[in-house]
Design an enzyme around this catalytic site. Structure first.
Site, PDB file in Angstrom:
ATOM      1  N   ASP A 106     -17.396   6.510  -1.629  1.00 45.27           N
ATOM      2  CA  ASP A 106     -16.114   6.442  -0.910  1.00 45.27           C
ATOM      3  C   ASP A 106     -15.893   7.822  -0.282  1.00 45.27           C
ATOM      4  O   ASP A 106     -16.588   8.788  -0.633  1.00 45.27           O
ATOM      5  CB  ASP A 106     -14.987   6.091  -1.904  1.00 45.27           C
ATOM      6  CG  ASP A 106     -13.617   5.948  -1.242  1.00 45.27           C
ATOM      7  OD1 ASP A 106     -13.554   5.672  -0.024  1.00 45.27           O
ATOM      8  OD2 ASP A 106     -12.595   6.122  -1.953  1.00 45.27           O
TER       9      ASP A 106
ATOM     10  N   HIS B  27      -7.545   0.855  -6.263  1.00 52.15           N
ATOM     11  CA  HIS B  27      -7.700  -0.043  -5.116  1.00 52.15           C
ATOM     12  C   HIS B  27      -8.313  -1.347  -5.643  1.00 52.15           C
ATOM     13  O   HIS B  27      -9.451  -1.698  -5.331  1.00 52.15           O
ATOM     14  CB  HIS B  27      -8.596   0.615  -4.055  1.00 52.15           C
ATOM     15  CG  HIS B  27      -8.489  -0.007  -2.697  1.00 52.15           C
ATOM     16  ND1 HIS B  27      -7.664  -1.086  -2.414  1.00 52.15           N
ATOM     17  CD2 HIS B  27      -9.112   0.298  -1.513  1.00 52.15           C
ATOM     18  CE1 HIS B  27      -7.786  -1.405  -1.139  1.00 52.15           C
ATOM     19  NE2 HIS B  27      -8.649  -0.582  -0.578  1.00 52.15           N
TER      20      HIS B  27
ATOM     21  N   CYS C 128     -16.296   1.034   0.820  1.00 48.59           N
ATOM     22  CA  CYS C 128     -15.121   0.238   1.191  1.00 48.59           C
ATOM     23  C   CYS C 128     -14.712   0.432   2.637  1.00 48.59           C
ATOM     24  O   CYS C 128     -13.980  -0.381   3.174  1.00 48.59           O
ATOM     25  CB  CYS C 128     -13.970   0.543   0.244  1.00 48.59           C
ATOM     26  SG  CYS C 128     -13.318   2.231   0.387  1.00 48.59           S
TER      27      CYS C 128
ATOM     28  N   ARG D  52       0.887  -1.176   0.000  1.00 44.75           N
ATOM     29  CA  ARG D  52       0.000   0.000   0.000  1.00 44.75           C
ATOM     30  C   ARG D  52       0.915   1.214   0.000  1.00 44.75           C
ATOM     31  O   ARG D  52       1.753   1.380   0.887  1.00 44.75           O
ATOM     32  CB  ARG D  52      -0.894  -0.006   1.234  1.00 44.75           C
ATOM     33  CG  ARG D  52      -1.603   1.329   1.445  1.00 44.75           C
ATOM     34  CD  ARG D  52      -2.699   1.270   2.480  1.00 44.75           C
ATOM     35  NE  ARG D  52      -3.869   0.577   1.953  1.00 44.75           N
ATOM     36  CZ  ARG D  52      -5.082   0.656   2.495  1.00 44.75           C
ATOM     37  NH1 ARG D  52      -5.288   1.387   3.568  1.00 44.75           N
ATOM     38  NH2 ARG D  52      -6.097   0.008   1.971  1.00 44.75           N
TER      39      ARG D  52
ATOM     40  N   ARG E 287     -13.432  -9.156   1.924  1.00 42.62           N
ATOM     41  CA  ARG E 287     -12.025  -8.873   1.596  1.00 42.62           C
ATOM     42  C   ARG E 287     -11.160 -10.105   1.893  1.00 42.62           C
ATOM     43  O   ARG E 287     -10.321 -10.491   1.095  1.00 42.62           O
ATOM     44  CB  ARG E 287     -11.509  -7.670   2.412  1.00 42.62           C
ATOM     45  CG  ARG E 287     -12.053  -6.309   1.993  1.00 42.62           C
ATOM     46  CD  ARG E 287     -11.478  -5.836   0.667  1.00 42.62           C
ATOM     47  NE  ARG E 287     -10.036  -5.731   0.700  1.00 42.62           N
ATOM     48  CZ  ARG E 287      -9.345  -4.657   1.125  1.00 42.62           C
ATOM     49  NH1 ARG E 287      -9.985  -3.591   1.526  1.00 42.62           N
ATOM     50  NH2 ARG E 287      -8.023  -4.649   1.103  1.00 42.62           N
TER      51      ARG E 287
ATOM     52  N   GLN F 281      -9.984  -4.123  -3.429  1.00 45.06           N
ATOM     53  CA  GLN F 281     -11.280  -3.715  -2.891  1.00 45.06           C
ATOM     54  C   GLN F 281     -12.368  -3.869  -3.953  1.00 45.06           C
ATOM     55  O   GLN F 281     -13.453  -4.387  -3.672  1.00 45.06           O
ATOM     56  CB  GLN F 281     -11.223  -2.259  -2.404  1.00 45.06           C
ATOM     57  CG  GLN F 281     -12.526  -1.773  -1.811  1.00 45.06           C
ATOM     58  CD  GLN F 281     -12.853  -2.425  -0.482  1.00 45.06           C
ATOM     59  OE1 GLN F 281     -12.078  -2.335   0.444  1.00 45.06           O
ATOM     60  NE2 GLN F 281     -14.003  -3.088  -0.386  1.00 45.06           N
TER      61      GLN F 281
HETATM   62  N1  NVA Z   1     -10.127   6.434  -1.224  1.00 45.27           N
HETATM   63  C1  NVA Z   1      -9.760   6.041   0.111  1.00 45.27           C
HETATM   64  C2  NVA Z   1      -9.913   4.561   0.286  1.00 45.27           C
HETATM   65  C3  NVA Z   1      -9.573   4.045   1.656  1.00 45.27           C
HETATM   66  C4  NVA Z   1      -9.667   2.550   1.746  1.00 45.27           C
HETATM   67  C5  NVA Z   1      -8.336   6.484   0.397  1.00 45.27           C
HETATM   68  O1  NVA Z   1      -7.487   6.333  -0.469  1.00 45.27           O
HETATM   69  O2  NVA Z   1      -8.082   7.004   1.481  1.00 45.27           O
HETATM   70  N1   CP Z   2     -11.189  -0.525   2.575  1.00 40.91           N
HETATM   71  C1   CP Z   2      -9.905  -0.519   2.985  1.00 40.91           C
HETATM   72  O1   CP Z   2      -8.979  -0.762   2.216  1.00 40.91           O
HETATM   73  O2   CP Z   2      -9.734  -0.270   4.316  1.00 40.91           O
HETATM   74  P1   CP Z   2      -8.385   0.040   5.092  1.00 40.91           P
HETATM   75  O3   CP Z   2      -7.905   1.392   4.636  1.00 40.91           O
HETATM   76  O4   CP Z   2      -8.765   0.008   6.527  1.00 40.91           O
HETATM   77  O5   CP Z   2      -7.370  -1.021   4.749  1.00 40.91           O
END
Ligand code: NVA
Ligand code: CP
Length: 308
Positions: free
Chosen positions: A218, A129, A258, A102, A286, A132
């Site tokens: 989101d 993502h 998500c 990540r 997930r 997800q």
């Molecule tokens: N769009 C959000 C998703 C978190 C799982 C982010 O990148 O913070």
């Molecule tokens: N939806 C998701 O990826 O959650 P986290 O940011 O908690 O990993």
């Protein structure tokens, strides 16, 4: 090597087998079976942004398949002190059977992949993502059947990682993505163009949701965009997925998010906790989907569904 960096890294046949295997693993866990398909395997989670679900679901997935996961957070490793990604990737390759990463820019993930000699899974970047969205589509199929031909409305930040992975998935899974977002928050034009007839775009959230089988949203401010939070809060006024907006969708439409959610911003409490919400099944899924994905990247076809 089988990386999973974006939706199109899986063929439609592989997606189908993966979903079947995820469903099988989910059922077997409910029945109390223990698995050992990843016995002796190590998954390293390189986390350069915060996470609850991604780190826990991958770690639980590896453990429940008989393997092991080790988390490396940027802040407590040499990454924060500037160790080169090329060095880190080569070192991890000596220990791991797969890596989940990540990070921020997609170019950083690509750089890691260039130096990795083990499969890498994208655990979220600024641009996508995919794990997800893979799970979201599995959750749709579980709730309302084949995703092909469905209308999925995405309301809110059309320029974010979630909407961009949905956009990439639309032609691959043959659904229509009905995007409802302010004009300043749209996906990159080349990505929109690649979706062709599988994308409709509107600045009116009600029009975007009209007739939808699935409504997805989101956060308005993603990780790394905190400095823009106030401006985004203003720009997205009117784009909250609430009961009034849901009335424009098909009766029986399901709602996905998500998580983490900001109740009262992109989604109302009543919708998040209401009967149309599949948000907590989505979060649980997930783990099931990623079990199948870990088997796919580490073992290839070896652990795919054998049951009818
Ligand atoms: N769009 C959000 C998703 C978190 C799982 C982010 O990148 O913070
Ligand atoms: N939806 C998701 O990826 O959650 P986290 O940011 O908690 O990993």
């Amino acid at each position: 090597m089988r990386h999973f960096l974006r939706m199109r890294d899986l063929t439609s046949g592989e997606m189908r087998r993966l979903f079947a295997r995820a469903a099988e693993l989910k059922r077997r866990r409910r029945e109390g079976h223990l698995e050992d398909s990843l016995a002796g395997k190590t998954v390293v989670l390189v986390m350069e942004k915060a996470s609850t679900r991604t780190r826990l679901s991958f770690a639980a997935a590896a453990f429940q398949l008989g393997g092991h996961a080790i988390e490396l957070s940027a802040s407590t490793s040499q990454l924060a002190r500037g160790e080169a990604l090329s060095d880190t990737a080569r070192v991890i390759s000596g220990y791991a059977d797969a890596v989940v990463m990540r990070t921020t820019a997609d170019a950083r993930l690509e750089e890691f992949v260039r130096w990795s000699s083990v499969p890498v899974i994208n655990g979220l970047t600024d641009g996508g993502h995919p794990v997800q969205v893979l799970t979201d589509l599995f959750t749709v199929e579980e709730a309302i059947g084949a995703v092909s031909g469905k209308r999925i409305a995405f309301v809110g930040d059309g320029s974010g990682n979630m909407s961009r992975s949905f956009l990439e998935a639309a032609p691959l899974f043959d659904f229509t993505l009905q995007l409802g977002s302010p004009p300043a928050f749209r996906p990159p034009p080349a990505e929109a163009q690649a979706a062709g007839r599988h994308l409709t775009v509107s600045g009116d959230p009600r029009a975007a949701v009209a007739g939808a089988d699935v409504v997805v949203t989101d956060v308005w401010t993603s990780m790394g965009q905190e400095a823009e939070a106030a401006a985004r809060l203003k720009a997205f006024q009117g784009f909250t997925v609430d009961g009034g907006l849901m009335a424009a969708a098909r009766p029986g439409a399901i709602v996905l998010h998500c998580l983490p959610a900001h109740r009262g911003e992109e989604i109302s409490e009543e919708v998040l906790e209401g009967p149309q919400s599949r948000v907590f099944e989505e979060a649980e899924n997930r783990m099931h989907v990623q079990k199948a994905l870990l088997e796919h990247v580490i073992l290839g076809g070896a652990a795919e569904t054998t049951e009818a």
